[in-house]
Structure formats: C-alpha cells, structure tokens
Design a protein around this motif. Structure first.
Motif, PDB file in Angstrom:
ATOM      1  N   PRO A 331       0.816  -1.217   0.000  1.00 56.72           N
ATOM      2  CA  PRO A 331       0.000   0.000   0.000  1.00 56.72           C
ATOM      3  C   PRO A 331       0.843   1.257   0.000  1.00 56.72           C
ATOM      4  CG  PRO A 331       0.041  -0.987   2.179  1.00 56.72           C
ATOM      5  CD  PRO A 331       0.711  -1.956   1.266  1.00 56.72           C
ATOM      6  N   THR A 358      -2.584  -7.132  -3.905  1.00 57.67           N
ATOM      7  CA  THR A 358      -1.946  -5.876  -3.498  1.00 57.67           C
ATOM      8  C   THR A 358      -1.385  -5.097  -4.680  1.00 57.67           C
ATOM      9  OG1 THR A 358      -1.224  -7.175  -1.585  1.00 57.67           O
ATOM     10  CG2 THR A 358      -0.596  -4.892  -1.604  1.00 57.67           C
ATOM     11  N   SER A 380      -7.240  -9.644  -4.346  1.00 63.85           N
ATOM     12  CA  SER A 380      -7.139  -9.388  -2.912  1.00 63.85           C
ATOM     13  C   SER A 380      -6.370  -8.098  -2.656  1.00 63.85           C
ATOM     14  CB  SER A 380      -6.432 -10.569  -2.233  1.00 63.85           C
ATOM     15  OG  SER A 380      -6.272 -10.351  -0.854  1.00 63.85           O
ATOM     16  N   LEU A 381      -6.991  -7.193  -1.902  1.00 64.45           N
ATOM     17  CA  LEU A 381      -6.335  -5.957  -1.421  1.00 64.45           C
ATOM     18  C   LEU A 381      -5.839  -5.093  -2.566  1.00 64.45           C
ATOM     19  CD1 LEU A 381      -4.268  -7.499   1.534  1.00 64.45           C
ATOM     20  CD2 LEU A 381      -6.596  -6.607   1.574  1.00 64.45           C
ATOM     21  N   GLY A 383      -5.957  -1.849  -5.163  1.00 65.23           N
ATOM     22  CA  GLY A 383      -6.182  -0.452  -4.831  1.00 65.23           C
ATOM     23  C   GLY A 383      -7.519   0.109  -5.269  1.00 65.23           C
ATOM     24  N   ARG A 405      -9.943  -3.146   0.682  1.00 62.73           N
ATOM     25  CA  ARG A 405      -9.022  -2.605   1.678  1.00 62.73           C
ATOM     26  C   ARG A 405      -9.739  -1.828   2.787  1.00 62.73           C
ATOM     27  NH1 ARG A 405      -3.926  -3.285   0.239  1.00 62.73           N
ATOM     28  NH2 ARG A 405      -3.323  -1.891   1.930  1.00 62.73           N
ATOM     29  N   LEU A 408      -7.951  -0.788   6.174  1.00 60.86           N
ATOM     30  CA  LEU A 408      -6.509  -0.925   6.016  1.00 60.86           C
ATOM     31  C   LEU A 408      -5.905   0.389   5.558  1.00 60.86           C
ATOM     32  CD1 LEU A 408      -6.356  -4.371   4.175  1.00 60.86           C
ATOM     33  CD2 LEU A 408      -5.927  -3.924   6.591  1.00 60.86           C
ATOM     34  N   TRP A 410      -4.010   3.028   3.143  1.00 60.15           N
ATOM     35  CA  TRP A 410      -4.087   3.241   1.702  1.00 60.15           C
ATOM     36  C   TRP A 410      -5.302   2.519   1.139  1.00 60.15           C
ATOM     37  CZ3 TRP A 410      -2.697   0.145  -2.835  1.00 60.15           C
ATOM     38  CH2 TRP A 410      -2.680   0.890  -4.016  1.00 60.15           C
ATOM     39  N   ALA A 411      -6.484   3.098   1.428  1.00 70.84           N
ATOM     40  CA  ALA A 411      -7.738   2.516   0.971  1.00 70.84           C
ATOM     41  C   ALA A 411      -8.474   3.545   0.124  1.00 70.84           C
ATOM     42  CB  ALA A 411      -8.583   2.083   2.155  1.00 70.84           C
ATOM     43  N   SER A 436     -15.453  -6.265   1.988  1.00 71.18           N
ATOM     44  CA  SER A 436     -14.504  -5.253   2.474  1.00 71.18           C
ATOM     45  C   SER A 436     -13.983  -4.355   1.367  1.00 71.18           C
ATOM     46  CB  SER A 436     -13.333  -5.914   3.217  1.00 71.18           C
ATOM     47  OG  SER A 436     -13.801  -6.674   4.311  1.00 71.18           O
ATOM     48  N   ASN A 437     -14.833  -4.059   0.386  1.00 74.01           N
ATOM     49  CA  ASN A 437     -14.470  -3.109  -0.655  1.00 74.01           C
ATOM     50  C   ASN A 437     -14.939  -1.716  -0.260  1.00 74.01           C
ATOM     51  OD1 ASN A 437     -13.463  -4.977  -2.927  1.00 74.01           O
ATOM     52  ND2 ASN A 437     -15.411  -5.913  -2.342  1.00 74.01           N
ATOM     53  N   THR A 438     -14.153  -0.689  -0.591  1.00 71.74           N
ATOM     54  CA  THR A 438     -14.512   0.671  -0.191  1.00 71.74           C
ATOM     55  C   THR A 438     -15.632   1.252  -1.047  1.00 71.74           C
ATOM     56  OG1 THR A 438     -12.800   1.633  -1.602  1.00 71.74           O
ATOM     57  CG2 THR A 438     -12.190   1.100   0.674  1.00 71.74           C
TER      58      THR A 438
END
Length: 518
Positions: A331, A358, A380-381, A383, A405, A408, A410-411, A436-438
C-alpha cells in the motif's frame, strides 16, 4: 551439481567414442608420421587431417587430435568416423572455410574450435556446448558469439554448470531459429547475464528454453526484452519456455505488434519474474493455443516502479492462463494504472486459478473482450478495485473473490469488488464472494441481460449489489448480503430482478423487481 553436469557431458557426448574403443575400432592419430599434422597453428594441416579421415572412413574408426592448434581449411567427417579432440587441441578454421562433422564427437568442457571459419554438419551427439566454441561462463567475457556458434552447429545446446556454486554466462543477443533448444540441468544455478540488449531473439518455430536464471541489466528500455518474439521475421509457433527465473529487467516478454504475423501454440511454464522495472509481459501478436502456466510476477520488494502491469495482452485471441499470480508491492506506492492482469480487445480467454494481490489498480482489467471463461479468480487488497469489465460480451465467470481494503492503510474510496460497465449480452457470473471493498461489492452500470447468481456481499462501504445508469433485464439470484454500509442492493431497471436473497435486514425475500433499494 557440477559433478552431475560433468558426468552428463562425459556419458552422453563421450559415449560414442567410449563404445567405439570397447568394440576395438582403430584409432587414427593425425600427428602420426603417415599423416604428419603439425598442430603448430602456423602450417596448414588440412591435407594431413583429410588423409587421416580418409583412412578412418574405409571401415569406420576414430580420428584423434592430440593437444595443439590445427590450422585448417574445409574438410568433412563422415558419419562412421568419430572425432576425438583432446583437451588442449583446437581446430583453427580459416576464414571462409567450413568443417563439416557428421559423426560422433568426443570432447570435454573445453574449447575445441577457433578461427573465423564455421562448423556445420549433422553430428551424432545429443547436443553441443558453447565451451567448444570458446565460452567461459565467467560473467566477464561475452559468451553470446560462442552460444550462437553452438546453436548454428547443433539444434540442442547445453549450458553446463562449471562450479559447485553458480556459472554466469554474460551474453549479447542469442538468436533462436527453427528447432533450436537451449537448456541447463534442472536444479543447477546457471545464470544468463544479458548486456543492454534483447537476450533471446526468437525468430523461428519449435524453440525451447529451459532451466535458466536471467539477471537483467536493462532497467529502462521496453524495446530490449529478455524474450523477443520477432514476428517481424514471420509467424512463430510452438515455443516452449520452462523453469526460468528473470530478475530485475524492464521488459521480459515482448512481440513486435506486427499487423499480420502471429504467435501460435506458445507454452510458458514455471516462470518467475521478480523485481521487474516496468511491464514485464506485454504481448499483441498471440493468436490461438497460447498457454501461460505457473507464471508469477512479483513486485513485492520493488518500491521504485510507480506504475506496472504484470500481464498485458492486447488485440489477440486464444489464450489460456492457469495458476498464475501477480503480486504488487504494498500500500501507498501503487497507483490507478498498476493492474495485475490486463486484457484489451482480446477474444477467447480461458483463465483458471489466477491471483492478483496488493496491486495499485485493478486485479483484473478487461476492455472490449469477448468470450471470457474464468474460474477461481482471486483479487485481494487491490487499490481501485478487484475486477473491471468494460464493453465486454459473452463472459462466463465462476468462483470469483474480491476482497478490498476497508479498514486498512491506503484505501482509495469507491473501489468496487466488481465493476461491469457498458457490457453486452451473454454475461454469466456465479459464486461470488465480495467483501470489504470501499465501494460496492458488485456494481453494474449501463449493462443489460446479465445473470449473476450465488452472491455473498459483506462489509462493503457502498451497496452489496448496485445496478446503475441504464442497466436493465439483469437477474440477481441466490444473494446473501450483510453489513454493507449504504444498503444491500439497488436496482434501477424495471425488468431487473433479485430472487432468493437475504439482505442486511435478515428477512428472506423471494423476489424483488426494480426499481428498488433494500
């Protein structure tokens, strides 16, 4: 490992001469008085060598070159004559001359050919080694000319490991024409150290590259890749690249983006690309039966590349990828253009067990693609989102995971698990886990006639399922949504439906037609 390599050379390259001795064949020493070769590097020994070969060819035999430098012009060794070149002996071939060898060769890991002439023929050996042509493997001398000379002599070239540690062949460009194979023993540490140039220039078909480590020195130029599929020279088919690791290079796989010539039936297996300095894989000419298997791109420890795409395929068709991974570098250092897998204007893509982890942009990016078959994909994770599909048709995806993210560092905001935008008919996506997506778990925009089933969305900052714009005639079935911040789902199309679903409220709903927000 070195002992194994040495024994392999001795047992395979030298087997013919050892068997000949066992069977009692006559040995013809070119320095014997009846032939009289000098081996002083000054006197032309061609007629004396030819005399020994002529005598040996009558009933088959062994022509021996003791230590010395034999200045020679052209001559030919027939298939029933073994040439035994002892350590310390070299054939110094004059400019313009050709030594043709059609029989077995007995020689170890040392130089046996020199001069400006060429060596050709159809030798009765399983492979040649570049040391015969002067390669040193010392990471100082340019061994490229010796490797190319070995490839010109024999279709198979073996790179031996010369020590118990590693052997490093510094090279300029190695050219691979039809039916060429270059390889080391599995498990040995044989490094190819390229200069600031293309390393393997593939201009032919039926080419194989195996069991090598490549330490890139070109960290800036996209035009100087490790592997160049030279489609400018013509169509290329049946290239095999297996068990290779490439480290610290700007470009690893490239083709020429040719308007008509293509690459067909290429197989890349067990390849690891670490610390790349740019986009390692960018290909345009790949058409039909091309397969990437167990190929990993790892940016994890590289904090100096602001933008990357691990895999980039464009304007082609017929690609199968299995068990491939794209790892970002954490991140805060990625950006929106740093995607894991990119497919643009591509047709007929089969994806199986791929992982994007990532990366700064999307894990998977599809634009203008048709006939996508995907199973067991993980983003996964990432940006700015897990999956992005724009202008695609006939896409079938199963067992899809997108974990964002939320919570976490840097989301970026509004990063959806899956974004589907302006896509056409033939959509079927099943067995989705989006968490868990923004942004939204599943965002469908200006898209119609999609079938989405077996959907789990939870802990997304937007909607679990969000249909927007002019979207209509979409069916969402068997959906379970909980702990999504805005709402479980929203439909805007009057002919769109959600069936058999359980929203945030926990109340089972058999069917809900749009427009609706729950």
């Amino acid at each position: 490992m070195t002992q194994q390599a040495t024994e392999l050379i001795a047992s395979q390259v030298g087997s013919a001469i050892n068997n000949q001795r066992t069977w009692g064949s006559i040995i013809y020493n070119v320095k014997d008085p009846q032939y009289g070769a000098k081996g002083d590097g000054v006197k032309d020994d061609t007629p004396r060598i030819t005399s020994a070969i002529t005598a040996a060819a009558i009933s088959g035999g062994v022509v021996v070159f003791p230590p010395g430098t034999y200045l020679t012009g052209s001559f030919s060794i027939p298939s029933n004559v073994t040439v035994w070149i002892q350590n310390g002996a070299k054939l110094s071939i004059k400019s313009g001359a050709t030594v043709t060898i059609n029989g077995p060769i007995d020689a170890g890991i040392y130089q046996i050919f020199s001069g400006l002439g060429t060596v050709s023929g159809v030798p009765r050996i399983p492979y040649a080694i570049p040391q015969w042509f002067g390669a040193k493997g010392d990471n100082t001398q340019d061994d490229g000319p010796a490797i190319n000379a070995a490839l010109n002599f024999h279709d198979n070239v073996f790179l031996p490991c010369l020590s118990y540690g590693t052997t490093k062949y510094a090279v300029t460009t190695i050219t691979l024409n039809n039916y060429k194979r270059i390889f080391a023993l599995p498990g040995t540490l044989v490094f190819v150290i390229p200069a600031d140039n293309t390393t393997f220039n593939i201009i032919g078909s039926y080419v194989s590259i195996e069991n090598l480590y490549i330490l890139g020195t070109n960290t800036t130029s996209e035009a100087k890749p490790i592997f160049r599929f030279n489609t400018t020279a013509g169509n290329i088919r049946k290239v095999r690249i297996t068990n290779v690791e490439a480290v610290d290079a700007c470009a690893v796989f490239r083709d020429d983006n040719h308007p008509t010539n293509i690459v067909v039936d290429c197989y890349v297996d067990d390849v690891k690309i670490t610390l790349p300095r740019g986009v390692p894989i960018k290909l345009y000419d790949f058409y039909a039966f091309n397969h990437f298997h167990k190929t990993i791109v790892d940016f994890t420890a590289n904090l100096t590349v602001p933008t990357f795409e691990a895999f980039h395929f464009e304007n082609g068709q017929g690609l199968y990828m299995s068990r491939c991974d794209a790892f970002g570098y954490g991140p805060g250092t990625g950006n929106a253009a740093s995607h894991g897998f990119v497919f643009i204007n591509f047709q007929a893509v089969w994806l199986d067990r791929l992982d994007a982890d990532t990366v700064g942009g999307y894990g998977f990016y599809f634009s203008g693609c048709q006939f996508i078959e995907a199973d067991q994909l993980i983003a996964s994770l990432c940006g700015i989102g897990g999956y992005y599909l724009f202008g695609c048709n006939d896409y079938h995806m199963d067992n899809i995971y997108a974990g964002g993210r939320v919570g976490l560092p840097w989301a970026p905001a509004a990063a959806h698990g899956i974004s589907i935008i302006q896509c056409g008919v033939g959509a079927r996506i099943t067995n989705l886990t989006l968490k868990s997506n923004t942004g939204d778990g599943l965002n469908v925009s200006n898209t119609a006639t999609g079938l989405f089933s077996n959907i789990v969305t939870n802990n997304n900052s937007g909607y679990g399922i969000n249909e927007t714009g002019t979207s209509n005639f979409n069916l969402f079935t068997n959906a379970f949504s909980f702990s999504n911040t805005v709402a479980s789902g929203k439909l805007v199309g009057s002919s769109s439906n959600i069936t058999n679903w359980k929203p945030n409220s926990g109340a089972y709903t058999a069917n809900s037609a749009g427009p609706i927000t729950v």
